[in-house]
Structure formats: structure tokens, C-alpha cells
Design a protein around this motif. Sequence first.
Motif, mmCIF file in Angstrom:
data_model
loop_
_atom_site.group_PDB
_atom_site.id
_atom_site.type_symbol
_atom_site.label_atom_id
_atom_site.label_comp_id
_atom_site.label_asym_id
_atom_site.label_seq_id
_atom_site.Cartn_x
_atom_site.Cartn_y
_atom_site.Cartn_z
ATOM 1 N N ASP A 1 0.816 -1.213 0.000
ATOM 2 C CA ASP A 1 0.000 0.000 0.000
ATOM 3 C C ASP A 1 0.849 1.262 0.000
ATOM 4 O O ASP A 1 0.331 2.368 0.169
ATOM 5 C CB ASP A 1 -0.953 0.005 1.199
ATOM 6 N N LYS A 2 2.165 1.093 -0.197
ATOM 7 C CA LYS A 2 3.066 2.238 -0.214
ATOM 8 C C LYS A 2 3.250 2.702 -1.648
ATOM 9 O O LYS A 2 3.626 1.921 -2.516
ATOM 10 C CB LYS A 2 4.407 1.855 0.402
ATOM 11 N N GLU A 3 3.007 3.972 -1.902
ATOM 12 C CA GLU A 3 3.001 4.499 -3.264
ATOM 13 C C GLU A 3 4.360 4.390 -3.940
ATOM 14 O O GLU A 3 4.473 3.967 -5.074
ATOM 15 C CB GLU A 3 2.549 5.970 -3.232
ATOM 16 N N GLU A 4 5.425 4.773 -3.240
ATOM 17 C CA GLU A 4 6.752 4.802 -3.844
ATOM 18 C C GLU A 4 7.736 3.991 -2.995
ATOM 19 O O GLU A 4 8.679 4.548 -2.433
ATOM 20 C CB GLU A 4 7.241 6.251 -3.998
ATOM 21 N N LEU A 5 7.511 2.687 -2.916
ATOM 22 C CA LEU A 5 8.459 1.844 -2.179
ATOM 23 C C LEU A 5 9.811 1.851 -2.889
ATOM 24 O O LEU A 5 10.863 1.928 -2.257
ATOM 25 C CB LEU A 5 7.912 0.423 -2.067
ATOM 26 N N PHE A 6 9.781 1.763 -4.209
ATOM 27 C CA PHE A 6 10.990 1.914 -5.022
ATOM 28 C C PHE A 6 10.978 3.334 -5.605
ATOM 29 O O PHE A 6 9.983 3.754 -6.200
ATOM 30 C CB PHE A 6 11.011 0.903 -6.173
ATOM 31 N N LEU B 1 16.628 -5.754 6.428
ATOM 32 C CA LEU B 1 17.741 -5.919 7.371
ATOM 33 C C LEU B 1 18.374 -4.572 7.743
ATOM 34 O O LEU B 1 18.822 -4.374 8.867
ATOM 35 C CB LEU B 1 18.806 -6.838 6.770
ATOM 36 N N GLU B 2 18.375 -3.646 6.779
ATOM 37 C CA GLU B 2 18.940 -2.319 7.030
ATOM 38 C C GLU B 2 17.889 -1.337 7.552
ATOM 39 O O GLU B 2 18.189 -0.163 7.785
ATOM 40 C CB GLU B 2 19.560 -1.772 5.747
ATOM 41 N N GLU B 3 16.637 -1.825 7.698
ATOM 42 C CA GLU B 3 15.528 -1.014 8.204
ATOM 43 C C GLU B 3 15.299 0.226 7.339
ATOM 44 O O GLU B 3 15.120 1.342 7.830
ATOM 45 C CB GLU B 3 15.746 -0.632 9.669
ATOM 46 N N LEU B 4 15.297 0.026 6.028
ATOM 47 C CA LEU B 4 15.070 1.120 5.092
ATOM 48 C C LEU B 4 13.574 1.285 4.851
ATOM 49 O O LEU B 4 12.885 0.316 4.532
ATOM 50 C CB LEU B 4 15.760 0.836 3.751
ATOM 51 N N PRO B 5 13.047 2.495 4.960
ATOM 52 C CA PRO B 5 11.621 2.695 4.696
ATOM 53 C C PRO B 5 11.284 2.597 3.209
ATOM 54 O O PRO B 5 10.151 2.298 2.842
ATOM 55 C CB PRO B 5 11.362 4.107 5.232
ATOM 56 N N SER B 6 12.265 2.866 2.345
ATOM 57 C CA SER B 6 12.067 2.762 0.902
ATOM 58 C C SER B 6 13.384 2.374 0.242
ATOM 59 O O SER B 6 14.446 2.406 0.873
ATOM 60 C CB SER B 6 11.544 4.080 0.327
#
Length: 352
Positions: A211-216, A248-253
Motif C-alpha cells: 500500500d506504499k506508493e513509492e516503495l521503489f 535488514l537495514e531497516e530502510l523505509p524505501s
Amino acid sequence: MYESYYGFTERPFQLSPDPRFFFASKHHQRALSYLQYGLDQKEGFIVITGPIGTGKTTIARNLMSNLPEANIVAAQLVTTKLNPEELLELVIAEFRIDYQGNSKAEMLKAIEQFLVALHEQGKRALLLVDEAQNLPSETVEELRMLSNFQLDNQPLIQSFLLGQEELKGIIQAPNMEQFRQRIIASAHLRPLTVEEVENYIKHRLQLAGCDKEELFSEQTYALIHEKTQGVPRKINIFADRILLFGFLEELPSIDIDAINAVAEEMGAELTGSLSLEQSEAAPQTSKEQLIVNSSENVENIKDVLREIEDILETSIKQKVKMARYVDKLLKQKNRQLAEASVATNIDETKPD
């Protein structure tokens, strides 16, 4: 593992072909349309070719999952180097034909009786042969002979062939003229373009519940295309690994730096290479054999050992990250259990 972190209901980039995740690029939609056209014609061969990992099996699964069960009985073969008799045995097994004989003539008779029985029920047989480039030309010719089974001027069985590019060479051989005349349509799959890579990734993320618009980020798609050459299977491997890295790096995107980091990791590993080419060194002659006491070869051995050391170090780092993640999950679980226990004790001590 990363599903809950990014809000997925399932992994979006699984390797196993799943018709639910079918993405209709221009070439894939054309191939699927040809297969559907072949079904409508009820005769002839359809041939779909393409490089490794471009989605031939996914197209086959998509077709099989949408067949009208009322009038088509389908079987899918994933072939090895079968001779004509072995092919007939596999056809009998996949269609579950009752067969008690021990000769090719008896096998053909049993198949014909089965096909006639289907025809009398208003049905017909469809044989979908995957990895058909493994078949010798005489076995492909046996498929043509099966297409000769007819009743009331209607073919009783139809075959679709899907295979790697080597299948073209088999079909184009001079002795395959009769088979070529039975082909009513053919299509060749190609890797995805940059735009299709973006749409492919977004399509799979959406189906997995993202549901995230811009994950990448927008800049990542061209880089993913460059690293994978637009091959769907390689995109799946790479994107799955990117999401694990992000977790693993806890990146939001996911950004360019994450893509490059994962590409570097995968390039240093023994598995998961993104390279499309796998070169094989030519056998050494007696004059080219390794001389252990040569100073040049000693240096080469040292270089190899350094590379192995780097690979092992990368692997250890990944295991450490994984261990930290598992430890985090355990602590989180213990905290939840403790909170639940406290809440239970409070409820028990409340007066009625």
C-alpha cells in the motif's frame, strides 16, 4: 521475512511461476494471444520460444489456469531428452490413460482410444510441452504423428510447444518440413524494456498487498533493468534480495544506493549472480597445465584465495545481520508475551 515489515500479504517476487502474478508485456500478451488463437482453431501447433527466464512457463500456467474445463482435457509435460517411445509413455501417464501393453503400437492404440472417448464426450485433448528444446527431432516428429489422430475431420489432440531459442534450430532443420507446415502461429519472448520493468515491479507489489506508493524510487527502475537485462526471473531474484536488504537495514524505501549495494553483494557471492553469460573455460592442453612452482601461478592462487576470503566475509556479514534480526524478533515476542501476561493478571485481580 520482510513481508510484515513492508506490509505485504505475501512475497511479491517468488521464483515459482504463479499465474496470479502474470504480467502482460507486449511480447507476453502476443504469445498468450497466439495460444488462445490456437485453442480457438482447434488444430495445428503453436510454438513459443524465448531466452531463459523470460516467462514461458508462467504463460503456460496462465493458459492452463484459464482453460474451459468443460471441453478441454489438458496435460503439461516438462521434457528431458525423450525418445519417441518415452514421450508416448509420458503422454499416457499425464493423461492417466489405462494401458497394459508393452509395445509402441499398443501405446498408440491406447492413446487413440482415449482421444476417441473424449471426442464422444464433446471434449478434446491439449498437450502443452514445456522445455521443448530438449526433445530430439524424431520425438518432435512423433508429436506431429499424434496430431494425425482425427475423427469427423477434426483433430483429436493439439500440441503447444514452449522452449528456449534452441527449439528454433530443431524446427528449422531440413527434415522438419512437415512439422513446420502444421505450425499455425509462433511467437518469441524478449526481455522487458525499462518502462515494462517499472510496470512489472509495481504490478507484483500491488498484487502482494503493497500500500506504499513509492516503495521503489523512480530512479531505481532503470538501474534494475541494467542489472537484470530485463529478464523477469532475474528481476524476481534481484528484487526479492533488495527487499530483504531493505528489511535488514531497516530502510523505509528503496533507493539507488540500496540497489548498488545488493548488486555488489550478489556479484561477490557463489550464487545469485546477475550475469546473463556463463563462460566456460576451454580445456587445457598438456602444455597449459598448472605448474605449481611457477611464481605467476602462485600469485594467481593467492588472488583466488583472497576472492574466496572476500566471499566468506560477505556471507558471514549476512549471517550476522540475520542473527540480529532473529534476536530482535525474539525480544519483541518476549515483550508481547510479558505484556499479555501482565494484562491477564490485572484482569484476574479485578473484583467481580
